[in-house]
Design a protein around this motif. Structure first.
Motif, short mmCIF file in Angstrom:
data_model
loop_
_atom_site.label_atom_id
_atom_site.label_comp_id
_atom_site.label_asym_id
_atom_site.label_seq_id
_atom_site.Cartn_x
_atom_site.Cartn_y
_atom_site.Cartn_z
N LEU A 135 19.25 3.26 -2.52
CA LEU A 135 18.15 2.50 -1.95
C LEU A 135 17.97 2.88 -0.48
O LEU A 135 18.94 3.24 0.20
CB LEU A 135 18.42 1.00 -2.04
CG LEU A 135 18.68 0.41 -3.43
CD1 LEU A 135 19.15 -1.03 -3.32
CD2 LEU A 135 17.42 0.50 -4.29
N VAL A 136 16.75 2.78 -0.01
CA VAL A 136 16.49 2.97 1.41
C VAL A 136 15.30 2.11 1.79
O VAL A 136 14.31 2.04 1.06
CB VAL A 136 16.25 4.45 1.77
CG1 VAL A 136 15.05 5.02 1.01
CG2 VAL A 136 16.07 4.63 3.27
N LEU A 137 15.40 1.43 2.91
CA LEU A 137 14.29 0.66 3.45
C LEU A 137 13.57 1.53 4.47
O LEU A 137 14.17 1.97 5.46
CB LEU A 137 14.80 -0.62 4.11
CG LEU A 137 13.74 -1.54 4.72
CD1 LEU A 137 12.76 -2.04 3.65
CD2 LEU A 137 14.39 -2.74 5.42
N MET A 138 12.31 1.81 4.19
CA MET A 138 11.50 2.68 5.04
C MET A 138 10.53 1.85 5.87
O MET A 138 9.96 0.86 5.39
CB MET A 138 10.71 3.67 4.18
CG MET A 138 11.53 4.59 3.31
SD MET A 138 12.49 5.79 4.27
CE MET A 138 11.15 6.74 5.04
N GLN A 139 10.33 2.26 7.12
CA GLN A 139 9.29 1.67 7.97
C GLN A 139 8.43 2.83 8.47
O GLN A 139 8.86 3.61 9.33
CB GLN A 139 9.89 0.89 9.14
CG GLN A 139 8.85 0.06 9.88
CD GLN A 139 9.47 -0.95 10.83
OE1 GLN A 139 10.50 -0.69 11.44
NE2 GLN A 139 8.84 -2.10 10.95
N GLY A 140 7.25 2.95 7.89
CA GLY A 140 6.46 4.15 8.14
C GLY A 140 7.17 5.35 7.54
O GLY A 140 7.50 5.35 6.36
N HIS A 141 7.44 6.34 8.37
CA HIS A 141 8.15 7.53 7.91
C HIS A 141 9.64 7.50 8.27
O HIS A 141 10.35 8.46 7.99
CB HIS A 141 7.51 8.79 8.51
CG HIS A 141 6.08 8.99 8.10
ND1 HIS A 141 5.72 9.32 6.81
CD2 HIS A 141 4.93 8.89 8.81
CE1 HIS A 141 4.41 9.42 6.73
NE2 HIS A 141 3.89 9.17 7.93
#
Length: 295
Positions: free
Chosen positions: A21-27
């Protein structure tokens, strides 16, 4: 609240094979996580790149809301929920996407009093969250995951919030329930978390989550507590019956509120490139992080 768009938000979960899993904010990735193979918890690593999608809160606003309604009362919660909704709807890199959402206090009683002090004492950038606690370190039983390191209690901004806490006007923390993490994360209010805990108290928390839109499911879950309530009320007699009915009615209302306010699963988008690309990104952003996910 009903949200019409976007389809894919700026702040979002992405996933790859192997419970990655990864939480992305924009790029930019702000949080990597790997669920354990035994489903007893997960390992996480923060990248230090998270930025709150809400504008900083001024002390004047906190006091104005507290003058309008006693902190902790229904109208106080509504005022702060309306504020957060407006901010999130206008945020380019917030979590809202098309669908139905909830923004509520902790109706599910998720936060345990015993775990709050642990959060201030043990909040590593690379750590582990236990879901059940069997054989895991006691300090890993935390109920809220900050998306950036908590400030020290003597930091200037924290000291300002500590004064607000002592005055009884401290705004709530805004959190987001992420089902893949099995935990709320702090969207906004990291310094308010520290302030309340440093003063020996507990922060008030509003939790954002996707709403369960399934009337038959809600009806099925509601049937048993309503039936049990009716049976117990019918059996009550004597001079204390009225007060006992009032107590049972409040309890039923709490149960039904929790059912209606159920959290739906968090949507996640595929991480471009799959597991191999995820591993490469983790090696780049959190170099040396090697979680033991097989146990």
């Amino acid at each position: 609240m009903r949200v019409e768009g976007p389809v894919k938000p700026g702040l979002r979960m992405e996933c790859a094979d192997g419970r990655r899993l990864v939480l992305m904010q924009g790029h930019a990735p702000v949080l990597f996580a790997r669920q354990r193979a035994t489903h007893c918890g997960l390992h996480y690593a923060r990248t230090g790149r998270y930025v709150s999608p809400l504008a900083p809160l001024r002390a004047e606003r906190a006091r104005a809301v507290a003058e309008f309604a006693e902190p902790g009362e229904a109208e106080w919660w509504k005022r702060w929920a309306a504020h957060a909704e407006a901010e999130l709807r206008g945020a380019a890199e917030g979590p809202l996407h098309a669908g139905d959402w909830l923004l509520l206090p902790d109706v599910h009683r998720w936060f345990k009093a015993v775990n709050w002090p642990t959060l201030l004492a043990h909040d590593p950038d690379r750590g582990h969250l236990t879901w059940f606690g069997y054989g895991d370190p006691v300090e890993d039983a935390r109920d809220l995951l900050p998306l950036r390191a908590l400030s020290v209690p003597e930091a200037p901004r924290v000291k300002a919030y500590r004064r607000q806490y002592r005055e009884g006007v401290l705004p709530p923390v805004f959190a987001w329930w992420i089902s893949g993490l099995h935990s709320p994360v702090v969207l906004d209010g990291h310094d308010r978390v520290t302030a309340a805990l440093a003063e020996g108290g507990r922060p008030k928390v509003l939790i954002l989550a996707r709403a369960v839109v399934d009337d038959p499911w809600v009806a099925r879950l509601s049937a048993r507590p309503v039936e049990e309530y009716q049976k117990r009320v019918a059996a009550l007699e004597g001079p204390l019956a009225a007060s006992r009915i009032a107590h049972l009615s409040r309890s039923l209302a709490d149960d039904l509120t929790a059912i209606i306010g159920g959290y739906d699963r968090t949507l996640a988008w595929p991480f471009p490139g799959g597991a191999g690309a995820w591993d490469a990104a983790a090696a780049s952003y959190v170099s040396g992080w090697a979680p033991d996910v097989d146990r």
